[in-house]
Design a protein around this motif. Structure first.
Motif, short mmCIF file in Angstrom:
data_model
loop_
_atom_site.label_atom_id
_atom_site.label_comp_id
_atom_site.label_asym_id
_atom_site.label_seq_id
_atom_site.Cartn_x
_atom_site.Cartn_y
_atom_site.Cartn_z
N GLN A 290 0.82 -1.21 0.00
CA GLN A 290 0.00 0.00 0.00
C GLN A 290 0.85 1.26 0.00
OE1 GLN A 290 -3.57 -0.26 -0.12
NE2 GLN A 290 -2.82 -2.35 -0.55
N ALA A 291 0.55 2.16 -0.94
CA ALA A 291 1.23 3.45 -1.05
C ALA A 291 0.22 4.57 -0.80
CB ALA A 291 1.83 3.62 -2.45
N PRO A 292 0.70 5.76 -0.45
CA PRO A 292 -0.21 6.91 -0.39
C PRO A 292 -0.63 7.30 -1.80
CG PRO A 292 2.04 7.62 -0.06
CD PRO A 292 2.07 6.12 -0.08
N ARG A 293 -1.81 7.85 -1.92
CA ARG A 293 -2.30 8.24 -3.25
C ARG A 293 -1.45 9.35 -3.86
NH1 ARG A 293 -6.67 6.34 -5.48
NH2 ARG A 293 -8.03 4.96 -4.28
N ILE A 294 -0.95 10.26 -3.03
CA ILE A 294 -0.17 11.39 -3.53
C ILE A 294 1.16 11.40 -2.80
CG2 ILE A 294 -0.12 13.88 -3.94
CD1 ILE A 294 -3.18 13.88 -3.43
N ASP A 295 2.26 11.48 -3.56
CA ASP A 295 3.57 11.57 -2.93
C ASP A 295 4.41 12.62 -3.65
OD1 ASP A 295 4.46 10.36 -5.27
OD2 ASP A 295 4.71 8.39 -4.37
N LEU A 296 5.70 12.66 -3.33
CA LEU A 296 6.58 13.67 -3.89
C LEU A 296 6.58 13.65 -5.41
CD1 LEU A 296 8.84 15.81 -3.44
CD2 LEU A 296 10.45 13.90 -3.30
N GLY A 297 6.49 12.46 -5.99
CA GLY A 297 6.41 12.35 -7.44
C GLY A 297 7.71 12.58 -8.17
N VAL A 298 8.83 12.45 -7.47
CA VAL A 298 10.15 12.63 -8.07
C VAL A 298 10.90 11.31 -7.97
CG1 VAL A 298 12.34 13.87 -7.91
CG2 VAL A 298 10.19 15.07 -7.48
N PRO A 299 11.54 10.84 -9.03
CA PRO A 299 12.26 9.57 -8.97
C PRO A 299 13.28 9.55 -7.83
CG PRO A 299 12.12 10.33 -11.23
CD PRO A 299 11.61 11.45 -10.37
N PHE A 300 13.42 8.39 -7.19
CA PHE A 300 14.36 8.27 -6.09
C PHE A 300 15.77 8.61 -6.56
CE2 PHE A 300 17.32 5.72 -3.49
CZ PHE A 300 17.05 6.30 -2.26
N GLY A 301 16.45 9.44 -5.78
CA GLY A 301 17.81 9.84 -6.12
C GLY A 301 17.88 11.16 -6.85
N VAL A 302 16.73 11.69 -7.28
CA VAL A 302 16.69 13.00 -7.95
C VAL A 302 16.27 14.04 -6.93
CG1 VAL A 302 15.61 14.39 -9.75
CG2 VAL A 302 16.12 11.97 -10.18
N ALA A 303 17.06 15.06 -6.73
CA ALA A 303 16.78 16.09 -5.74
C ALA A 303 15.58 16.94 -6.17
CB ALA A 303 18.00 16.97 -5.52
N PRO A 304 14.55 17.05 -5.35
CA PRO A 304 13.39 17.87 -5.72
C PRO A 304 13.71 19.35 -5.54
CG PRO A 304 13.11 17.00 -3.50
CD PRO A 304 14.37 16.39 -4.03
N ASP A 305 13.01 20.19 -6.30
CA ASP A 305 13.15 21.63 -6.10
C ASP A 305 12.19 22.07 -4.99
OD1 ASP A 305 10.57 22.06 -7.23
OD2 ASP A 305 11.42 22.27 -9.23
N GLU A 306 12.24 23.32 -4.61
CA GLU A 306 11.46 23.80 -3.46
C GLU A 306 9.96 23.74 -3.73
OE1 GLU A 306 12.58 24.44 -0.41
OE2 GLU A 306 14.48 23.69 -1.23
N ARG A 307 9.54 23.97 -4.95
CA ARG A 307 8.11 23.88 -5.26
C ARG A 307 7.62 22.44 -5.13
NH1 ARG A 307 7.15 26.28 -11.02
NH2 ARG A 307 8.95 24.91 -11.38
N GLN A 308 8.40 21.49 -5.61
CA GLN A 308 8.02 20.08 -5.47
C GLN A 308 7.95 19.67 -4.00
OE1 GLN A 308 11.25 18.71 -7.94
NE2 GLN A 308 9.88 18.17 -9.64
N LYS A 309 8.90 20.12 -3.21
CA LYS A 309 8.89 19.81 -1.78
C LYS A 309 7.67 20.41 -1.11
CE LYS A 309 12.74 20.39 0.45
NZ LYS A 309 14.06 20.93 0.86
#
Length: 434
Positions: free
Chosen positions: A256-275
């Motif tokens: 089971q996963a949450p319906r909504i998550d960060l949405g960025v591939p693992f290992g790729v640093a998200p930007d501030e808007r994504q965070k």
């Protein structure tokens, strides 16, 4: 005669009367001051977004003492040393103590990896942090025990649709994604404890979801589970008594996963808007589960002040299966068997069944269907975390929960279901384990 009241071999001929329940709860901050070397996945923690806690519940019916401990961590490995310390210092039997983690992936892990288990072992920083967490757990449990007072108990069930099956078949292969048609347990199970004046003491919430909404931000956070607990504690704190404590217990979250998550591939640093979007999604989904838990608690009015407690544990030696397509940082010791740890806290006709792995939905449903009790709540990652625990049919597919399972086919389902049922029978209506 109901199944739970049928005489069993070795059972007392007649159950003893229900006893007056005493309950205490407490919490403590376990946010690490130094983040160095504490990320269980590749990479490092760089900041703290929100603090993480240990929350504890102490139960006593006059004859049986038990404790439930919930940690805002990704996992706790073999927690036997902590349970034995609790017995030495507080007198609560080690096999009456259940320790679980909320499974937030934005927090450290503690304790050693059991031989044969599939987990990320920590280094010296992790070992030092483990000892500091143990100190805070023992202190919090001591405070909860000292603050215990006569209490009433009730249980209820709600529903929240913030989880989704994550084993998805895409382009001829199985991936971790979202399958809206896959099995998913939406129940929000709530155990409510209040004193005899109606002042809330604690809520135990059981829900099946990975707390991975902000996984990848490299910031310490309680994630979805932490957000839910904050909401519950804020709403139920009415000023009439001490601190209300909300303990999150992970249900059958293995698929089971949450319906909504960060949405960025693992290992790729998200930007501030994504965070920022991820943290907004964390708070929103935590709010949905937390608000439903509060609604259920307020609607639960059939509370009892006299209940019998039962508690017990067992370990089942299961033949080891090597992990497949797991993260390169994950190591598995070469041994013949791996210990599957099972635990049970029984409060009247309600059971918290602890299993030392990430149980999938269908396996839990089989256990629940066979349980003789009114409510059987499954607690994943209890007293250890050895890997994923799929149902038997799932072994036909190379899904993540099978690849990450350390137990050979033909042994998982029977060990979990039959083992828990045996514990339910042993922790019968006359109290503690026989």
């Amino acid at each position: 005669m109901s199944p739970e009241n049928r005489p069993r071999p070795g059972a007392s001929p007649a159950p003893s009367p229900a006893r007056a329940l005493r309950v205490g709860a407490a919490k403590a901050d376990i946010t690490p001051a130094d983040l160095t070397g504490l990320h269980p996945m590749p990479g490092d923690f760089r900041a703290v977004h929100d603090p993480i806690f240990v929350r504890v519940l102490h139960l006593d019916d006059g004859d049986t003492e038990a404790a439930l401990i919930s940690l805002d961590l990704i996992e706790a490995g073999d927690i036997t040393p902590l349970r034995e310390r609790i017995e030495r210092e507080l007198g609560i039997p080690a096999d009456h103590v259940v320790v679980t983690a909320t499974h937030t992936h934005n927090a450290p892990r503690i304790a050693d990896v059991s031989p044969g288990a599939l987990a990320h072992a920590g280094g010296p920083e992790s070992r030092a942090y483990t000892e500091s967490v143990y100190d805070r757990v023992v202190d919090a449990l001591g405070r909860a025990r000292a603050a215990a007072r006569p209490a009433r108990f009730g249980a209820g069930t709600g529903r929240a649709d913030v989880n989704v099956n994550r084993e998805q078949y895409v382009d001829g292969r199985w991936v971790i994604g979202q399958d809206p048609d896959g099995p998913s347990e939406k129940s929000v199970e709530v155990l409510k404890f209040e004193d005899l004046d109606g002042v809330p003491i604690a809520l135990v919430v059981n829900y099946a979801v990975h707390s991975t909404v902000v996984f990848g931000t490299s910031e310490i956070s309680g994630d979805l589970a932490g957000a839910a607990c904050r909401h519950i504690e804020d709403v139920l704190q009415d000023g009439r008594g001490g601190e209300v404590v909300a303990l999150w217990t992970p249900g059958a979250l293995g698929d089971q996963a949450p319906r909504i998550d960060l949405g960025v591939p693992f290992g790729v640093a998200p930007d501030e808007r994504q965070k920022a979007r991820a943290y907004a999604a964390m708070e929103a989904q935590g709010l949905l589960v937390g608000a439903e838990a509060v609604r259920v608690a307020r609607a639960t009015r059939d509370l009892r002040g006299a209940v019998r407690l039962g508690a017990g544990q067992r370990a089942v030696a299961c033949p080891v299966k090597a992990g497949r397509d797991v993260m390169e940082t994950m190591r598995q010791e070469t041994v013949d068997t791996v210990p599957l740890r099972l635990s049970l806290l029984r409060i009247g006709d309600v059971a918290l069944a602890g299993v030392s792995g990430e149980v999938v939905t269908e396996l839990y449903r089989r256990l629940r269907a066979r349980s003789p009790l009114t409510r059987t709540l499954l607690v994943s990652i209890a007293n250890d975390r050895i890997g994923y625990l799929p149902d038997e049919a799932r072994f036909d597919r190379p899904v993540h929960s099978v690849n990450g399972c350390p137990i050979q086919r033909g042994h998982v389902e029977s060990a979990v279901v039959d083992g828990v049922l045996d514990l339910i029978a042993a922790c019968g209506p006359d109290g503690g384990a026989r």
